[in-house]
Design an enzyme around this catalytic site. Structure first.
Site, PDB file in Angstrom:
ATOM      1  N   GLU A  85      32.420 -15.654   2.575  1.00  0.00           N
ATOM      2  CA  GLU A  85      32.272 -15.750   1.098  1.00  0.00           C
ATOM      3  C   GLU A  85      33.821 -14.992   0.609  1.00  0.00           C
ATOM      4  O   GLU A  85      34.440 -13.352   1.054  1.00  0.00           O
ATOM      5  CB  GLU A  85      31.032 -14.943   0.635  1.00  0.00           C
ATOM      6  N   ARG A  95      16.750 -15.723  -9.348  1.00  0.00           N
ATOM      7  CA  ARG A  95      15.730 -17.005  -9.375  1.00  0.00           C
ATOM      8  C   ARG A  95      14.527 -16.950  -9.690  1.00  0.00           C
ATOM      9  O   ARG A  95      13.914 -17.094 -10.161  1.00  0.00           O
ATOM     10  CB  ARG A  95      16.499 -17.937  -8.151  1.00  0.00           C
ATOM     11  N   CYS A 148      22.188 -10.293  -1.989  1.00  0.00           N
ATOM     12  CA  CYS A 148      23.318 -10.617  -1.590  1.00  0.00           C
ATOM     13  C   CYS A 148      24.997 -10.581  -2.117  1.00  0.00           C
ATOM     14  O   CYS A 148      24.837  -9.708  -1.738  1.00  0.00           O
ATOM     15  CB  CYS A 148      23.058 -12.337  -0.914  1.00  0.00           C
ATOM     16  N   HIS A 170      27.509 -15.587   4.592  1.00  0.00           N
ATOM     17  CA  HIS A 170      26.014 -16.318   4.129  1.00  0.00           C
ATOM     18  C   HIS A 170      25.808 -17.614   5.651  1.00  0.00           C
ATOM     19  O   HIS A 170      27.109 -17.289   6.279  1.00  0.00           O
ATOM     20  CB  HIS A 170      25.917 -17.449   3.418  1.00  0.00           C
TER      21      HIS A 170
HETATM   22  N1  PCA Z   1      19.297 -13.974   1.179  1.00  0.00           N
HETATM   23  C1  PCA Z   1      19.451 -13.714   0.140  1.00  0.00           C
HETATM   24  C2  PCA Z   1      19.298 -11.937  -0.174  1.00  0.00           C
HETATM   25  C3  PCA Z   1      18.933 -12.087   1.251  1.00  0.00           C
HETATM   26  C4  PCA Z   1      19.338 -13.037   1.975  1.00  0.00           C
HETATM   27  O1  PCA Z   1      19.271 -13.118   3.469  1.00  0.00           O
HETATM   28  C5  PCA Z   1      20.837 -14.253  -0.682  1.00  0.00           C
HETATM   29  O2  PCA Z   1      21.751 -14.929  -0.481  1.00  0.00           O
HETATM   30  O3  PCA Z   1      21.272 -13.580  -1.893  1.00  0.00           O
END
Ligand code: PCA
Length: 215
Positions: A85, A95, A148, A170
């Site tokens: 990111e 959401r 996240c 991610h």
């Molecule tokens: N993904 C979510 C929260 C925890 C995770 O593993 C997110 O992208 O915010």
């Protein structure tokens, strides 16, 4: 105890949330830790998917381990590539409810904080390295507005204060989740995170290589 010269990397994953019984981010982080043989001291932790707990959990981890580099990871269902990111934004807009039932909408993470922070990890070098390992990767310009992004934002605020290097990555869903969409096998995610840690330990400049998108 690691030798004093060895840097410490804190790598976090998340617990399951929503409909899922597993979270590949934490599964991959644990697998990487189990096979890690340096060069740094790798410390791992699983974070709750609870808005109200992230700040205190991170503060406790930072105080305990004094890491030189901190890398957060989380699941992004629907993505087909591992995505470092670029930017964390000062917004919570959930959401779905978090694991404590909270669902903040259009609230700042820190009312006094800046609108955004940029990752201080070499995101382009990380993408190049992951692709060279045979795993799909791309820079992402949004970490979303759920926990996240919140962890990423809190992490970067602490990093700006304390001077460590930090960022967030991610990962896609794995086939075991039964997700109706793109998936990536867990061993490929582990291989990608190994590259993320290695590239993040190298404090040299990032690559200047096209990685953006029109939308
Ligand atoms: N993904 C979510 C929260 C925890 C995770 O593993 C997110 O992208 O915010």
């Amino acid at each position: 105890m690691a030798p004093a010269t060895e840097p410490t990397v804190l790598l976090t994953g998340f617990e399951p949330f929503g409909e899922d019984s597993r979270n590949p981010s934490w599964d991959a982080v644990q697998q990487l830790a189990a096979t890690w043989d340096g060069p740094a001291n790798l410390v791992v932790a699983c974070l709750p998917v609870v808005f109200a707990e992230e700040r205190a959990r991170l503060a406790a981890l930072l105080q305990e381990h004094h890491p030189d580099v901190v890398i957060g990871t989380g699941l992004a269902s629907g993505r087909s590539a591992v995505t470092p990111e670029r930017v964390a934004i000062n917004v919570q807009d959930a959401r779905i409810p978090d694991n404590a039932g909270a669902q903040p909408v259009d609230e700042p993470i820190d009312p006094e904080g800046p609108a955004a922070f940029f990752s201080t990890l070499p995101v382009k070098r990380i993408v190049r390295g992951i692709r060279d390992a045979g795993v799909p990767a791309a820079v992402s310009n949004t970490a979303g507005t759920f926990t996240c992004n919140q962890v990423f934002y809190e992490l970067m605020a602490s990093a700006a204060r304390d001077g460590f290097r930090a960022g967030f990555v991610h990962v896609p869903a794995t086939p075991e989740l039964g997700f109706d969409g793109p998936t990536l096998p867990l061993d490929q995610i582990v291989a990608a995170l190994r590259v993320v840690v290695h590239e993040s330990l190298d404090g040299g400049p990032d690559l200047v290589e096209q990685g953006g998108a029109e939308h």
